[in-house]
Design a protein around this motif. Sequence first.
Motif, PDB file in Angstrom:
ATOM      1  N   LEU A   6       0.805  -1.216   0.000  1.00  0.00           N
ATOM      2  CA  LEU A   6       0.000   0.000   0.000  1.00  0.00           C
ATOM      3  C   LEU A   6       0.841   1.270   0.000  1.00  0.00           C
ATOM      4  O   LEU A   6       0.389   2.317  -0.477  1.00  0.00           O
ATOM      5  N   THR A   7       2.024   1.211   0.559  1.00  0.00           N
ATOM      6  CA  THR A   7       2.915   2.376   0.563  1.00  0.00           C
ATOM      7  C   THR A   7       4.287   1.927   0.064  1.00  0.00           C
ATOM      8  O   THR A   7       4.642   0.755   0.161  1.00  0.00           O
ATOM      9  N   SER A   8       5.047   2.867  -0.470  1.00  0.00           N
ATOM     10  CA  SER A   8       6.374   2.536  -1.008  1.00  0.00           C
ATOM     11  C   SER A   8       7.460   3.172  -0.143  1.00  0.00           C
ATOM     12  O   SER A   8       7.191   4.030   0.704  1.00  0.00           O
ATOM     13  N   VAL A   9       8.677   2.745  -0.381  1.00  0.00           N
ATOM     14  CA  VAL A   9       9.813   3.292   0.369  1.00  0.00           C
ATOM     15  C   VAL A   9      10.059   4.731  -0.075  1.00  0.00           C
ATOM     16  O   VAL A   9      10.259   4.991  -1.272  1.00  0.00           O
ATOM     17  N   PRO A  10      10.039   5.703   0.842  1.00  0.00           N
ATOM     18  CA  PRO A  10      10.309   7.090   0.442  1.00  0.00           C
ATOM     19  C   PRO A  10      11.748   7.243  -0.054  1.00  0.00           C
ATOM     20  O   PRO A  10      12.664   6.597   0.466  1.00  0.00           O
ATOM     21  N   THR A  11      11.930   8.104  -1.027  1.00  0.00           N
ATOM     22  CA  THR A  11      13.273   8.354  -1.552  1.00  0.00           C
ATOM     23  C   THR A  11      14.207   8.826  -0.447  1.00  0.00           C
ATOM     24  O   THR A  11      15.397   8.463  -0.426  1.00  0.00           O
ATOM     25  N   ALA A  12      13.682   9.608   0.493  1.00  0.00           N
ATOM     26  CA  ALA A  12      14.515  10.145   1.577  1.00  0.00           C
ATOM     27  C   ALA A  12      15.090   9.043   2.463  1.00  0.00           C
ATOM     28  O   ALA A  12      16.083   9.270   3.161  1.00  0.00           O
ATOM     29  N   SER A  13      14.468   7.856   2.452  1.00  0.00           N
ATOM     30  CA  SER A  13      14.958   6.751   3.285  1.00  0.00           C
ATOM     31  C   SER A  13      16.050   5.938   2.599  1.00  0.00           C
ATOM     32  O   SER A  13      16.617   5.034   3.214  1.00  0.00           O
ATOM     33  N   LEU A  14      16.343   6.233   1.343  1.00  0.00           N
ATOM     34  CA  LEU A  14      17.340   5.474   0.596  1.00  0.00           C
ATOM     35  C   LEU A  14      18.716   6.130   0.718  1.00  0.00           C
ATOM     36  O   LEU A  14      18.834   7.349   0.617  1.00  0.00           O
ATOM     37  N   PRO A  15      19.763   5.339   0.909  1.00  0.00           N
ATOM     38  CA  PRO A  15      21.113   5.894   1.128  1.00  0.00           C
ATOM     39  C   PRO A  15      21.835   6.220  -0.179  1.00  0.00           C
ATOM     40  O   PRO A  15      22.880   5.649  -0.492  1.00  0.00           O
ATOM     41  N   ILE A  16      21.294   7.158  -0.927  1.00  0.00           N
ATOM     42  CA  ILE A  16      21.875   7.493  -2.233  1.00  0.00           C
ATOM     43  C   ILE A  16      23.286   8.061  -2.060  1.00  0.00           C
ATOM     44  O   ILE A  16      24.215   7.682  -2.785  1.00  0.00           O
ATOM     45  N   ALA A  17      23.469   8.953  -1.088  1.00  0.00           N
ATOM     46  CA  ALA A  17      24.794   9.534  -0.871  1.00  0.00           C
ATOM     47  C   ALA A  17      25.799   8.467  -0.451  1.00  0.00           C
ATOM     48  O   ALA A  17      26.962   8.472  -0.889  1.00  0.00           O
ATOM     49  N   ASP A  33      21.146  15.262 -10.726  1.00  0.00           N
ATOM     50  CA  ASP A  33      19.875  14.656 -10.345  1.00  0.00           C
ATOM     51  C   ASP A  33      19.575  13.412 -11.178  1.00  0.00           C
ATOM     52  O   ASP A  33      19.002  12.440 -10.674  1.00  0.00           O
ATOM     53  N   ALA A  34      19.951  13.427 -12.444  1.00  0.00           N
ATOM     54  CA  ALA A  34      19.696  12.267 -13.300  1.00  0.00           C
ATOM     55  C   ALA A  34      20.472  11.062 -12.792  1.00  0.00           C
ATOM     56  O   ALA A  34      19.953   9.935 -12.762  1.00  0.00           O
ATOM     57  N   HIS A  35      21.700  11.291 -12.358  1.00  0.00           N
ATOM     58  CA  HIS A  35      22.511  10.195 -11.824  1.00  0.00           C
ATOM     59  C   HIS A  35      21.903   9.679 -10.518  1.00  0.00           C
ATOM     60  O   HIS A  35      21.890   8.476 -10.261  1.00  0.00           O
ATOM     61  N   ASP A  36      21.407  10.586  -9.689  1.00  0.00           N
ATOM     62  CA  ASP A  36      20.747  10.176  -8.452  1.00  0.00           C
ATOM     63  C   ASP A  36      19.541   9.285  -8.744  1.00  0.00           C
ATOM     64  O   ASP A  36      19.280   8.313  -8.023  1.00  0.00           O
ATOM     65  N   THR A  37      18.808   9.599  -9.788  1.00  0.00           N
ATOM     66  CA  THR A  37      17.652   8.789 -10.166  1.00  0.00           C
ATOM     67  C   THR A  37      18.081   7.374 -10.525  1.00  0.00           C
ATOM     68  O   THR A  37      17.431   6.393 -10.141  1.00  0.00           O
ATOM     69  N   ASP A  38      19.197   7.244 -11.238  1.00  0.00           N
ATOM     70  CA  ASP A  38      19.719   5.924 -11.584  1.00  0.00           C
ATOM     71  C   ASP A  38      20.120   5.157 -10.329  1.00  0.00           C
ATOM     72  O   ASP A  38      19.802   3.968 -10.176  1.00  0.00           O
ATOM     73  N   LEU A  39      20.825   5.823  -9.420  1.00  0.00           N
ATOM     74  CA  LEU A  39      21.260   5.161  -8.187  1.00  0.00           C
ATOM     75  C   LEU A  39      20.059   4.739  -7.344  1.00  0.00           C
ATOM     76  O   LEU A  39      20.065   3.664  -6.732  1.00  0.00           O
ATOM     77  N   GLU A  40      19.028   5.570  -7.321  1.00  0.00           N
ATOM     78  CA  GLU A  40      17.805   5.207  -6.609  1.00  0.00           C
ATOM     79  C   GLU A  40      17.186   3.944  -7.204  1.00  0.00           C
ATOM     80  O   GLU A  40      16.722   3.057  -6.471  1.00  0.00           O
ATOM     81  N   THR A  41      17.195   3.851  -8.521  1.00  0.00           N
ATOM     82  CA  THR A  41      16.653   2.665  -9.189  1.00  0.00           C
ATOM     83  C   THR A  41      17.413   1.410  -8.780  1.00  0.00           C
ATOM     84  O   THR A  41      16.807   0.367  -8.496  1.00  0.00           O
ATOM     85  N   LEU A  43      19.162   0.945  -6.018  1.00  0.00           N
ATOM     86  CA  LEU A  43      18.890   0.667  -4.606  1.00  0.00           C
ATOM     87  C   LEU A  43      17.530  -0.011  -4.442  1.00  0.00           C
ATOM     88  O   LEU A  43      17.387  -0.976  -3.683  1.00  0.00           O
ATOM     89  N   ARG A  44      16.513   0.483  -5.140  1.00  0.00           N
ATOM     90  CA  ARG A  44      15.180  -0.131  -5.049  1.00  0.00           C
ATOM     91  C   ARG A  44      15.202  -1.559  -5.598  1.00  0.00           C
ATOM     92  O   ARG A  44      14.559  -2.452  -5.033  1.00  0.00           O
ATOM     93  N   ALA A  45      15.949  -1.768  -6.664  1.00  0.00           N
ATOM     94  CA  ALA A  45      16.053  -3.117  -7.223  1.00  0.00           C
ATOM     95  C   ALA A  45      16.756  -4.055  -6.244  1.00  0.00           C
ATOM     96  O   ALA A  45      16.346  -5.217  -6.073  1.00  0.00           O
ATOM     97  N   MET A 157      23.721  -2.557  -0.242  1.00  0.00           N
ATOM     98  CA  MET A 157      24.715  -1.682  -0.853  1.00  0.00           C
ATOM     99  C   MET A 157      25.558  -2.441  -1.880  1.00  0.00           C
ATOM    100  O   MET A 157      25.800  -1.948  -2.994  1.00  0.00           O
ATOM    101  N   LEU A 158      25.983  -3.651  -1.526  1.00  0.00           N
ATOM    102  CA  LEU A 158      26.798  -4.451  -2.444  1.00  0.00           C
ATOM    103  C   LEU A 158      26.016  -4.836  -3.697  1.00  0.00           C
ATOM    104  O   LEU A 158      26.545  -4.808  -4.812  1.00  0.00           O
ATOM    105  N   LEU A 159      24.741  -5.193  -3.504  1.00  0.00           N
ATOM    106  CA  LEU A 159      23.942  -5.603  -4.654  1.00  0.00           C
ATOM    107  C   LEU A 159      23.618  -4.409  -5.553  1.00  0.00           C
ATOM    108  O   LEU A 159      23.644  -4.523  -6.786  1.00  0.00           O
ATOM    109  N   ALA A 160      23.323  -3.252  -4.957  1.00  0.00           N
ATOM    110  CA  ALA A 160      23.083  -2.044  -5.760  1.00  0.00           C
ATOM    111  C   ALA A 160      24.337  -1.686  -6.558  1.00  0.00           C
ATOM    112  O   ALA A 160      24.252  -1.309  -7.731  1.00  0.00           O
TER     113      ALA A 160
END
Length: 199
Positions: A6-17, A33-41, A43-45, A157-160
Amino acid sequence: MMLVELTSVPTASLPIAALKAHLRLGSGFENDDAHDTDLETYLRAALAAIEARTGKILIEREFRWELHEWRDQVRQPLPLAPVNAIVSVTRFGVATPPEEVARTRYALASDLQRPTLYATGAALPRVPLGGRIEIVLMAGFGPEWTDLPADLGQAVMLLAAHFYEYRIGGDARDTSLPQGVAALIERYRTVRLFMGGRT
């Protein structure tokens, strides 16, 4: 049985940095920002892959589980772990309006491997003939990345990073996890027999 997120993981909770630092990305990426979007993808995967392999929800979010009969009239194993709270239990009949079950009739037995919903009285509420029960629950180690056990966080982190490194030219047929990731998550994997029963 049907399980819906019902709810998804907020972007703010992902360790992009932190993933940037792990990958040792050079200067110039800090404000990309485009690179951050890729890294977020990636991490979610990685989160999704590890949740699928372990049956554990890493970052807390809300789910709805529908079932048409109880496995046991006294206790019902839940399909996710860890479960932090039962938000509601609702009965749906074929020709009757939804009826929320009183919280005094059930309770949660928390367990990292096999949490269960159990009756506080003689039995769980009867499932209407031809109807269903909907259970809304909160599952996950916590709402923040820092709530994860260190080994699971490192596995993500290793899998991302693996997904990032092999984003071009990887073998799409290879669904195996890198050896280091598999070793880190091994103790969290649950052998699922009969929906987490007593066996």
